[in-house]
Design a protein around this motif. Sequence first.
Motif, PDB file in Angstrom:
ATOM      1  N   UNK A 284     -72.626   2.586  19.490  1.00 17.49           N
ATOM      2  CA  UNK A 284     -71.292   2.129  19.136  1.00 17.49           C
ATOM      3  C   UNK A 284     -71.065   2.504  17.670  1.00 17.49           C
ATOM      4  N   UNK A 285     -70.114   3.381  17.432  1.00 15.60           N
ATOM      5  CA  UNK A 285     -69.876   3.874  16.078  1.00 15.60           C
ATOM      6  C   UNK A 285     -68.898   3.009  15.320  1.00 15.60           C
ATOM      7  N   UNK A 286     -69.422   2.148  14.466  1.00 14.31           N
ATOM      8  CA  UNK A 286     -68.561   1.303  13.648  1.00 14.31           C
ATOM      9  C   UNK A 286     -68.198   1.922  12.321  1.00 14.31           C
ATOM     10  N   UNK A 287     -68.582   3.163  12.104  1.00 15.37           N
ATOM     11  CA  UNK A 287     -68.288   3.854  10.855  1.00 15.37           C
ATOM     12  C   UNK A 287     -66.970   4.616  10.961  1.00 15.37           C
ATOM     13  N   UNK A 288     -66.507   5.129   9.839  1.00 12.80           N
ATOM     14  CA  UNK A 288     -65.354   6.025   9.862  1.00 12.80           C
ATOM     15  C   UNK A 288     -65.667   7.221  10.754  1.00 12.80           C
ATOM     16  N   UNK A 289     -64.680   7.779  11.449  1.00 15.36           N
ATOM     17  CA  UNK A 289     -64.936   8.902  12.358  1.00 15.36           C
ATOM     18  C   UNK A 289     -65.673  10.061  11.708  1.00 15.36           C
ATOM     19  N   UNK A 290     -65.320  10.411  10.488  1.00 12.19           N
ATOM     20  CA  UNK A 290     -65.978  11.539   9.819  1.00 12.19           C
ATOM     21  C   UNK A 290     -67.456  11.259   9.591  1.00 12.19           C
ATOM     22  N   UNK A 291     -67.796  10.014   9.302  1.00 13.05           N
ATOM     23  CA  UNK A 291     -69.198   9.645   9.102  1.00 13.05           C
ATOM     24  C   UNK A 291     -69.956   9.750  10.421  1.00 13.05           C
ATOM     25  N   UNK A 292     -69.374   9.244  11.490  1.00 17.61           N
ATOM     26  CA  UNK A 292     -70.028   9.323  12.796  1.00 17.61           C
ATOM     27  C   UNK A 292     -70.223  10.778  13.211  1.00 17.61           C
ATOM     28  N   UNK A 293     -69.242  11.611  12.966  1.00 18.64           N
ATOM     29  CA  UNK A 293     -69.366  13.021  13.327  1.00 18.64           C
ATOM     30  C   UNK A 293     -70.491  13.700  12.549  1.00 18.64           C
ATOM     31  N   UNK A 294     -70.648  13.370  11.289  1.00 14.67           N
ATOM     32  CA  UNK A 294     -71.761  13.940  10.506  1.00 14.67           C
ATOM     33  C   UNK A 294     -73.101  13.485  11.065  1.00 14.67           C
ATOM     34  N   UNK A 295     -73.187  12.213  11.449  1.00 14.07           N
ATOM     35  CA  UNK A 295     -74.441  11.700  12.005  1.00 14.07           C
ATOM     36  C   UNK A 295     -74.784  12.390  13.326  1.00 14.07           C
ATOM     37  N   UNK A 296     -73.754  12.829  14.038  1.00 13.70           N
ATOM     38  CA  UNK A 296     -73.966  13.546  15.296  1.00 13.70           C
ATOM     39  C   UNK A 296     -74.223  15.033  15.086  1.00 13.70           C
ATOM     40  N   UNK A 297     -74.288  15.458  13.825  1.00 16.68           N
ATOM     41  CA  UNK A 297     -74.557  16.858  13.514  1.00 16.68           C
ATOM     42  C   UNK A 297     -73.347  17.756  13.659  1.00 16.68           C
ATOM     43  N   UNK A 298     -72.153  17.159  13.673  1.00 14.82           N
ATOM     44  CA  UNK A 298     -70.932  17.926  13.838  1.00 14.82           C
ATOM     45  C   UNK A 298     -70.224  18.102  12.499  1.00 14.82           C
ATOM     46  N   UNK A 299     -69.310  19.045  12.445  1.00 13.87           N
ATOM     47  CA  UNK A 299     -68.457  19.207  11.274  1.00 13.87           C
ATOM     48  C   UNK A 299     -67.312  18.217  11.384  1.00 13.87           C
ATOM     49  N   UNK A 300     -67.182  17.317  10.432  1.00 11.79           N
ATOM     50  CA  UNK A 300     -66.134  16.292  10.539  1.00 11.79           C
ATOM     51  C   UNK A 300     -64.739  16.917  10.568  1.00 11.79           C
ATOM     52  N   UNK A 301     -63.911  16.353  11.404  1.00  8.03           N
ATOM     53  CA  UNK A 301     -62.519  16.780  11.415  1.00  8.03           C
ATOM     54  C   UNK A 301     -61.831  16.305  10.142  1.00  8.03           C
ATOM     55  N   UNK A 302     -60.859  17.093   9.631  1.00  9.87           N
ATOM     56  CA  UNK A 302     -60.111  16.643   8.441  1.00  9.87           C
ATOM     57  C   UNK A 302     -59.390  15.333   8.734  1.00  9.87           C
ATOM     58  N   UNK A 303     -59.346  14.481   7.741  1.00 13.17           N
ATOM     59  CA  UNK A 303     -58.620  13.220   7.903  1.00 13.17           C
ATOM     60  C   UNK A 303     -57.826  12.945   6.641  1.00 13.17           C
ATOM     61  N   UNK A 304     -56.826  12.119   6.780  1.00 14.27           N
ATOM     62  CA  UNK A 304     -55.947  11.812   5.660  1.00 14.27           C
ATOM     63  C   UNK A 304     -56.680  11.000   4.598  1.00 14.27           C
ATOM     64  N   UNK A 305     -56.278  11.206   3.351  1.00 17.29           N
ATOM     65  CA  UNK A 305     -56.818  10.425   2.235  1.00 17.29           C
ATOM     66  C   UNK A 305     -56.099   9.082   2.140  1.00 17.29           C
ATOM     67  N   UNK A 306     -56.765   8.144   1.481  1.00 15.57           N
ATOM     68  CA  UNK A 306     -56.122   6.889   1.151  1.00 15.57           C
ATOM     69  C   UNK A 306     -55.163   7.067  -0.008  1.00 15.57           C
ATOM     70  N   UNK A 307     -54.320   6.066  -0.219  1.00 19.55           N
ATOM     71  CA  UNK A 307     -53.288   6.219  -1.250  1.00 19.55           C
ATOM     72  C   UNK A 307     -52.953   4.894  -1.918  1.00 19.55           C
TER      73      UNK A 307
END
Length: 517
Positions: A284-307
């Motif tokens: 169960x991935x409770x992390x931000x999607x980009x973090x979970x994707x890195x842990x899975x050995x994938x290239x994280x998809x671009x995501x919007x920045x905070x503001x």
Amino acid sequence: MGARRYDAVVVGAGHNGLVAAAYLARAGWSVLVLERLAEVGGAAVSRQVFPGVDVRLSAYSYLVSLLPDRIVADLGLQVMLADRAVASYTAVPGGPGLLVEREEGPATAASFRALTGSDAELAAWQRFYGRVATLAEDLAPTLTEPLLSPADLAGRLRDPQLWHDLRERPLADVVADELSHDVVRGVALTDGLIGTYADVHAADGLAGRCFLYHVVGNGTGRWRVPVGGMGAVSGAMAAAARGAGAELVPRAEVTAVEPRGDGATVHWTDDDGTERAVDTGWVVGGTAPAVLERLLGETPRPSADGAQLKVNMVLARLPRLRSGVDPAVAFAGTCHVDEAASQLDAAHAQAAAGRLPDVVPFEVYCHSLTDPTVLGPAERDAGRHTLTLFGLHTPAALFRDDPEGSRDEAVRRVVAQLDAHLAEPLLDCLARDAEGRPCLQAASPLDVEASLAMPGGHIFHGDLSWPVAETPDGVGTWGVATAHPRVVAASSGGTVRGGAVSGLGGYAAARSLLDRR
């Protein structure tokens, strides 16, 4: 621990991870929760920020609206949420400002009349928010059900036109159809910008989605103060998970997730640097999607920045306002500063051009006016208070070249802007810590990213989604699927209905797994 196979391993003990763990453990699953930080709760934590000052501030998130009563009841969460006496007060140069009571009465009517010169704008405000309330009542129950198609959801609504307009039209146009005064429009539009960097005149749905999430919670949209601070909310969730048998391990940094057809292996490093691995049926991935994707050995998809710019303060006393309005009224709810519709537009244009806005729209509120328990006895007796400031249109890109200098300049601007409405300088009202320093702590999106591993410092982990299945194969699901059948998302940005401190991502992840058994 390493030799045991768990039914589920939850990566990240933010509020969503804790909710997922609690639901699964209550259903008899063996659950291990691994958290990188020394404390659980993610962004929903309380801390004594200033040395020698016995005040527990909600460090990041600070109000609760979207947490469903159903989750509170299911998990037996021992949380108290207190209503604020005032919904909002908007400071207006040279005038008394705009007061909106929690239960709108004569003072609200008089305030609208003084600002706009007639009763027409209040009537328009009440019509618009009557429609919003109807939408919230109809939509809120669907958030804890499997996903509906947009058409099916519209069929359950008494005012499908407002749902359609929020999805298809710029938020600024939807609001302008109903409200005419620049300041009043701005108060409405801010709900489309809290935590989201968006152009309210664009038809991309960003502001509309954010607006929806800010007005739909529990069918009322009412934002309440967690008694004891946000840490009391995540603490209750952690207690529910532990009480049901889940194992919570802090200072456990997950380094890789290896999914297989029958489960996964989760690699992590414990507090003394020892590398460990554990097998599990589900992740169960409770992390931000980009973090979970890195842990899975994938290239994280671009995501919007905070503001957002977040400033936490402890005050020796509440500052007096030039308008003469009682500060215990002005700061009890959301106090809007420089958030008229035209000011929001000007700030967005400057930020989009790569400049820190000359005038940063922001809002402040005083948690301790509603919940004095966050103050220690001595601080309470001395008349101290908390003050939280949340700035808009300050995207992460504006801070990257000079993180500290840009943050300090942003703080200087918002303090000067607030001072323009005060009868005494804000800095003169700040309490001092044990070292004699003013009790003011600021965080840009980059600071949030560094502290919480939220890419870009986005408090929603990325752009919010409409709470429906946008494709036919999503209908009837829980909106938590990843590319790996044995890995489900539970985070705000990784789930269809995640966002804010709602627990909806964790709830959906748990329900998706429990439905498969």
